[in-house]
Structure formats: C-alpha cells, structure tokens
Design an enzyme around this catalytic site. Sequence first.
Site, PDB file in Angstrom:
ATOM      1  N   GLU A  27     -10.243   7.786  -6.542  1.00  0.00           N
ATOM      2  CA  GLU A  27      -9.946   6.478  -6.753  1.00  0.00           C
ATOM      3  C   GLU A  27     -11.007   5.790  -6.596  1.00  0.00           C
ATOM      4  O   GLU A  27     -11.864   5.945  -5.428  1.00  0.00           O
ATOM      5  CB  GLU A  27      -8.557   5.955  -6.161  1.00  0.00           C
ATOM      6  CG  GLU A  27      -8.098   4.454  -6.455  1.00  0.00           C
ATOM      7  CD  GLU A  27      -6.896   4.203  -6.106  1.00  0.00           C
ATOM      8  OE1 GLU A  27      -6.042   4.817  -5.560  1.00  0.00           O
ATOM      9  OE2 GLU A  27      -6.381   3.063  -6.427  1.00  0.00           O
ATOM     10  N   ASN A  72      -3.795   2.386  -7.528  1.00  0.00           N
ATOM     11  CA  ASN A  72      -3.566   0.995  -7.752  1.00  0.00           C
ATOM     12  C   ASN A  72      -4.610   0.390  -8.651  1.00  0.00           C
ATOM     13  O   ASN A  72      -4.372  -0.376  -9.309  1.00  0.00           O
ATOM     14  CB  ASN A  72      -3.321   0.391  -6.548  1.00  0.00           C
ATOM     15  CG  ASN A  72      -2.007   0.855  -5.565  1.00  0.00           C
ATOM     16  OD1 ASN A  72      -1.038   1.257  -6.327  1.00  0.00           O
ATOM     17  ND2 ASN A  72      -2.074   0.626  -4.342  1.00  0.00           N
ATOM     18  N   ASN A 172       0.263   3.787 -13.363  1.00  0.00           N
ATOM     19  CA  ASN A 172       0.386   4.117 -11.796  1.00  0.00           C
ATOM     20  C   ASN A 172       1.502   3.416 -10.990  1.00  0.00           C
ATOM     21  O   ASN A 172       1.373   2.424 -11.107  1.00  0.00           O
ATOM     22  CB  ASN A 172      -0.941   4.026 -11.292  1.00  0.00           C
ATOM     23  CG  ASN A 172      -0.837   4.442  -9.694  1.00  0.00           C
ATOM     24  OD1 ASN A 172      -0.675   5.716  -9.271  1.00  0.00           O
ATOM     25  ND2 ASN A 172      -0.962   3.465  -8.522  1.00  0.00           N
ATOM     26  N   GLU A 173       2.590   3.916 -10.518  1.00  0.00           N
ATOM     27  CA  GLU A 173       3.154   3.534  -9.669  1.00  0.00           C
ATOM     28  C   GLU A 173       3.852   2.113  -9.979  1.00  0.00           C
ATOM     29  O   GLU A 173       4.051   1.071  -9.401  1.00  0.00           O
ATOM     30  CB  GLU A 173       2.742   3.340  -8.258  1.00  0.00           C
ATOM     31  CG  GLU A 173       2.569   4.422  -7.516  1.00  0.00           C
ATOM     32  CD  GLU A 173       2.082   4.600  -5.990  1.00  0.00           C
ATOM     33  OE1 GLU A 173       1.655   3.307  -5.644  1.00  0.00           O
ATOM     34  OE2 GLU A 173       2.012   5.666  -5.390  1.00  0.00           O
ATOM     35  N   TYR A 244       3.859  10.042   0.684  1.00  0.00           N
ATOM     36  CA  TYR A 244       2.935   9.946   2.047  1.00  0.00           C
ATOM     37  C   TYR A 244       3.592  10.112   3.163  1.00  0.00           C
ATOM     38  O   TYR A 244       4.728   9.460   3.275  1.00  0.00           O
ATOM     39  CB  TYR A 244       1.993   8.767   1.967  1.00  0.00           C
ATOM     40  CG  TYR A 244       1.065   8.597   0.783  1.00  0.00           C
ATOM     41  CD1 TYR A 244      -0.124   9.321   0.837  1.00  0.00           C
ATOM     42  CD2 TYR A 244       1.421   8.032  -0.295  1.00  0.00           C
ATOM     43  CE1 TYR A 244      -0.921   9.314  -0.134  1.00  0.00           C
ATOM     44  CE2 TYR A 244       0.433   7.907  -1.334  1.00  0.00           C
ATOM     45  CZ  TYR A 244      -0.613   8.600  -1.326  1.00  0.00           C
ATOM     46  OH  TYR A 244      -1.663   8.536  -2.279  1.00  0.00           O
ATOM     47  N   GLU A 292       0.234  12.403  -6.150  1.00  0.00           N
ATOM     48  CA  GLU A 292      -0.114  11.841  -4.973  1.00  0.00           C
ATOM     49  C   GLU A 292       0.568  12.454  -3.800  1.00  0.00           C
ATOM     50  O   GLU A 292       1.780  12.080  -3.665  1.00  0.00           O
ATOM     51  CB  GLU A 292      -0.172  10.433  -5.084  1.00  0.00           C
ATOM     52  CG  GLU A 292      -0.891   9.500  -5.810  1.00  0.00           C
ATOM     53  CD  GLU A 292      -1.265   7.988  -5.806  1.00  0.00           C
ATOM     54  OE1 GLU A 292      -1.228   7.594  -4.466  1.00  0.00           O
ATOM     55  OE2 GLU A 292      -1.408   7.240  -6.587  1.00  0.00           O
ATOM     56  N   GLN A 353      -6.487  11.806  -0.856  1.00  0.00           N
ATOM     57  CA  GLN A 353      -7.385  11.873  -2.103  1.00  0.00           C
ATOM     58  C   GLN A 353      -8.552  12.835  -1.739  1.00  0.00           C
ATOM     59  O   GLN A 353      -8.153  13.608  -0.815  1.00  0.00           O
ATOM     60  CB  GLN A 353      -8.040  10.373  -2.201  1.00  0.00           C
ATOM     61  CG  GLN A 353      -6.911   9.457  -2.767  1.00  0.00           C
ATOM     62  CD  GLN A 353      -7.469   8.064  -3.443  1.00  0.00           C
ATOM     63  OE1 GLN A 353      -8.568   7.941  -3.545  1.00  0.00           O
ATOM     64  NE2 GLN A 353      -6.708   7.262  -3.267  1.00  0.00           N
TER      65      GLN A 353
HETATM   66  O1  AHR Z   1      -3.759   6.887  -2.666  1.00  0.00           O
HETATM   67  C1  AHR Z   1      -3.700   5.454  -2.257  1.00  0.00           C
HETATM   68  C2  AHR Z   1      -2.539   4.492  -2.774  1.00  0.00           C
HETATM   69  O2  AHR Z   1      -1.439   5.128  -2.616  1.00  0.00           O
HETATM   70  C3  AHR Z   1      -2.856   4.774  -4.398  1.00  0.00           C
HETATM   71  O3  AHR Z   1      -3.922   3.747  -5.085  1.00  0.00           O
HETATM   72  C4  AHR Z   1      -1.455   4.298  -4.983  1.00  0.00           C
HETATM   73  O4  AHR Z   1      -1.386   4.876  -6.136  1.00  0.00           O
HETATM   74  C5  AHR Z   1      -0.500   4.631  -3.774  1.00  0.00           C
HETATM   75  O5  AHR Z   1       0.373   3.702  -3.438  1.00  0.00           O
END
Ligand code: AHR
Length: 503
Positions: A27, A72, A172-173, A244, A292, A353
């Site tokens: 990103e 994001n 995205n999201e 995450y 992700e 990432q």
């Molecule tokens: O990977 C970091 C961020 O986590 C990304 O930009 C977003 O898509 C997610 O919330």
Amino acid sequence: MPHASLTVDPAFVVGAIDRRLFGSFVEHLGRAVYDGIYEPAHATADEDGFRKDVIELVRELGVSTVRYPGGNFVSGYRWEDGIGPRERRPRRLDLAWHSLETNEIGLDEFARWSAKAGTELMLAVNLGTRGVQEALDLLEYANVRSGSTLSDLRVANGTPEPHGVVLWCLGNEMDGPWQLGHRSADDYGKLAAQTARAMRQLDPRVRLIACGSSNRQMPTFGAWERTVLEHTYDEIDYLSCHAYYHETPGDLGGFLASPVDMDRFIESVAATIDHVRALRPGRRRVDISFDEWNVWYVDRYHEEDKVTDPQVWPVAPRILEDSYTVADAVVVGGLLMSLLRHADRVTAASLAQLVNVIAPIMTEPGGPSWRQTTFFPFATTSRLARGVTLAVEVETTTYSTEAYGDVPVVDAVATHDASAGETAVFLVNRSVDSAATVSVDVRGVGASSVAEAVTLWDDDVHARNTLDHPDRVGLRPTPSAVLDGGTLRVELPPVSWTAVSLR
Ligand code: AHR
C-alpha cells in the site's frame, strides 16, 4: 506432555491449493513504497530505483500476487496522478494515513517492480471518492493494448504492452466508518455491481473482488456480506475477508488460538455465500479472497505513531512498523494453516503487508534489509504446500481461552502433491509451557523419508530480529521428526510452528 495423532490420506481431498493463496500487499502507506521497495539512492538500487536486495527477499518469500495500491489509501487515490513525467506529478494529501503522497511511484512503475519480483499484480479501484467512470478509465489504461486515448497514453508513457491485470478489488473496506466514502451495504452493493458490470464490458477476462467485512467483529458482519452478495453475486468472483490479530499482555494462549477465529470467520462467510447462491438459479461460484491478514499491533499505531497535526503531512513516515516476535510468527504460520484448511473456499489471499509496514521484510534507508520472524513460516509454507490440502482430524487435548472457548493444543494441516510424490505436514504447538508429541499415520501417502523438518521456536517467545540483530531468530531443525514404518513421529517445542516434508 500433550500428544496429538492424525491420519494423512490422499483420498480425503479438501481442494486444490491455488498459488494465489500466497499473495501479499503493498500500500502507499508509511515506508512500504518509498524507502521500502523504492530507494533510488540505495547501493542496491537498479535502473528504476528499486532495491534489488528487497526484490531478492520477496522472491525468497515466495509471494504469488501483490495487491496494490491500497488499502485505505485507495479510497482517496487518483490513479492518473501516478502516471506520466515525474516532474509533473502532483503532491497530494493522503487522508487515510495523514501523509504526503509524492506520486513518484504509480501504476506503470509498480507493475515493473511486480514483474521483477516475479509476482502477479492485483489492483484495487477507488470506490470511496470515485466511481464507475474512473474504474473504467484505469482499466482502459492498464489493459487495452492501444488505439484509445488512455491506452495510447500508457504507450506514450513508456509501457507499450498492456499490464493485463486480471484481479481487481472493487474498493476497500467500504463497511468501515474510517473509510473515505464509507457506504451502507445496500449503497456499496449497488455501486460494486454497476462497476463490475461495466468493467466486464470493457474486459471480460477480469476477476472481481467485492468488499466483505473489515473484520468479524464489525457490528454489520454477516448482514453486510448477505446484502452485498444479493446485489453482486452474478457479477463477482470473490468476496473479501480481512483480519488482524495481536497478543494482549497476559493472554499468550488466547493469541496463539487466533487461527480458530480465522476458521470461524471463513466458515461463516462461506455459509453466507452458499445462502445467497441457493436463492438463485445457476451454478456460479463465488470464492473468498482473504486479501488482508496478519498480526498487527494496531493500538500502537493509534497511540504512538499516528500524526494528526493538520499542518504536518510527512512523506513516508515510520508508521505501522511492527517488530514481530516468535509468538507472532507461530500465529502467522497458524493463520496460513487456516487458509490452507479452507482451500476449497479461499482461493486468493494477501499477507498484509510486504515491506516495512506490518511486514515480513524490513529495510533501513541506505542500510540493510532483513527478514522478520514472520518471514519464515510464510516462505516455507509457500514453498512446501503444493497440490491439494488433505482433510485431517486431529485428536489432541484442548485448553481454555476466553475469546474462543476450548481450543486444540496442537493444530495440523497436510498437503499432498501426487505428481511430485511430496507430502507436507504443518504443525503448531500452542502450549505455552510443554513440548508436545505428534504421531501422523502416513501409510496412505506411501512416503519413505523425511526430506525436511524445520521448526520456529525460541526459549524467549518474544525474541525478534532487528536492525542490530537481524538473524537472532530463524528456522531450526525440528528436535525430532522420524518416519517409523508408516508413522511420522514429531516432537514440537512449546509455542512452535513446524513444517515436515515427506517423499
Ligand atoms: O493494512 C493496513 C490497513 O488495514 C489497510 O489500509 C486497511 O484496508 C486495513 O484496515
């Protein structure tokens, strides 16, 4: 001492392992691009300014696809800022990460980097501040050979061949209130369906990914997926999942069980896909793109790293530079096992990432690059998990966690490549204080030898690799991995991840 037993039999196939399961993500965020993959003044920089040491590590990691440019970031991105002569590219405020984007790197440069790294490019379109037209413009620029204004512009910018991008994320999201242009499931579903239809009209080869939930804890989780799928089911190929995890002080056992959450997440989304599918004619399938996933100490970003001063917009700040421990790496190995276990439903995924930003690879400007602890389970799994995933039933003891209830002490996944005559068994011991023994009945695969057995563990579960000690943690020979007749017997240290390859 905890014990586990399982049987590996090639008759019980879960599904073919898609190489796209071993994707990652770059990103425009922090030092992922600038001072990460791109540092023109670095001693290893090539003619395009890309660090060759980083490219070598990406190749060693075994990354298949790379998602780009966000995240994001993409929800406020104007892709055309990043093409053409560099001196004319605008400097923009990136609201997602409160940074200044110089646009030195854009689509054409990143596609060149991706080819050098031997990866497939996966692009995201901005459905936050933009819509159908801009997505079409980007697709025309990227994928049409020539003869139209935007394809000819790419040629004039020095890229005669089309990029031929197949995988496209529709935003995205979009369920997250933090996202620029955040929408309701209904509004996003309609926009995603319109964008998908239009993109397919331009290039029917594209494979499209609609946004699922940003995580399983979102208040709209489940309902979001159902509504988005009702609008998009006939237009898309994948629905995304993001997750995450991080260790909470005093709850190492709960953290090590994070893959149990990923299992449940995937199974819930798969059930929702099946529900929407059952309501319509036709046999079209929608897979999951887990685009992700990782360990991320997100509170550290909000509490320590985040810049909020409206007069300060740093270029490539040091944000989200988590330094990973042995325990983090054991969880990353376990999360990959969860993805493999669902190979019939999850056919694309991206470790989030790749470089510097919550990444397996770190760099120092003008200095070295090194492997974080999480590098090792990813690289080994990508190398050894070939062919198909086999269903295994692990008999083992359980322990109790607050978040997920009773969970197995030992986790296991097996893969089998019949053409190469290779079988791999991946194992995790989640016990924080005891070694575990495992017996695997492998008579069905007819293996005759242990080709490789490696384990990630350390007496200090919080040991890490740093700039000063880049090789503190690495893979070690498994304490014991013996093929005895048709039984593989393995000893697993506490808090460890192991890969055994059989031939
Ligand atoms: O990977 C970091 C961020 O986590 C990304 O930009 C977003 O898509 C997610 O919330």
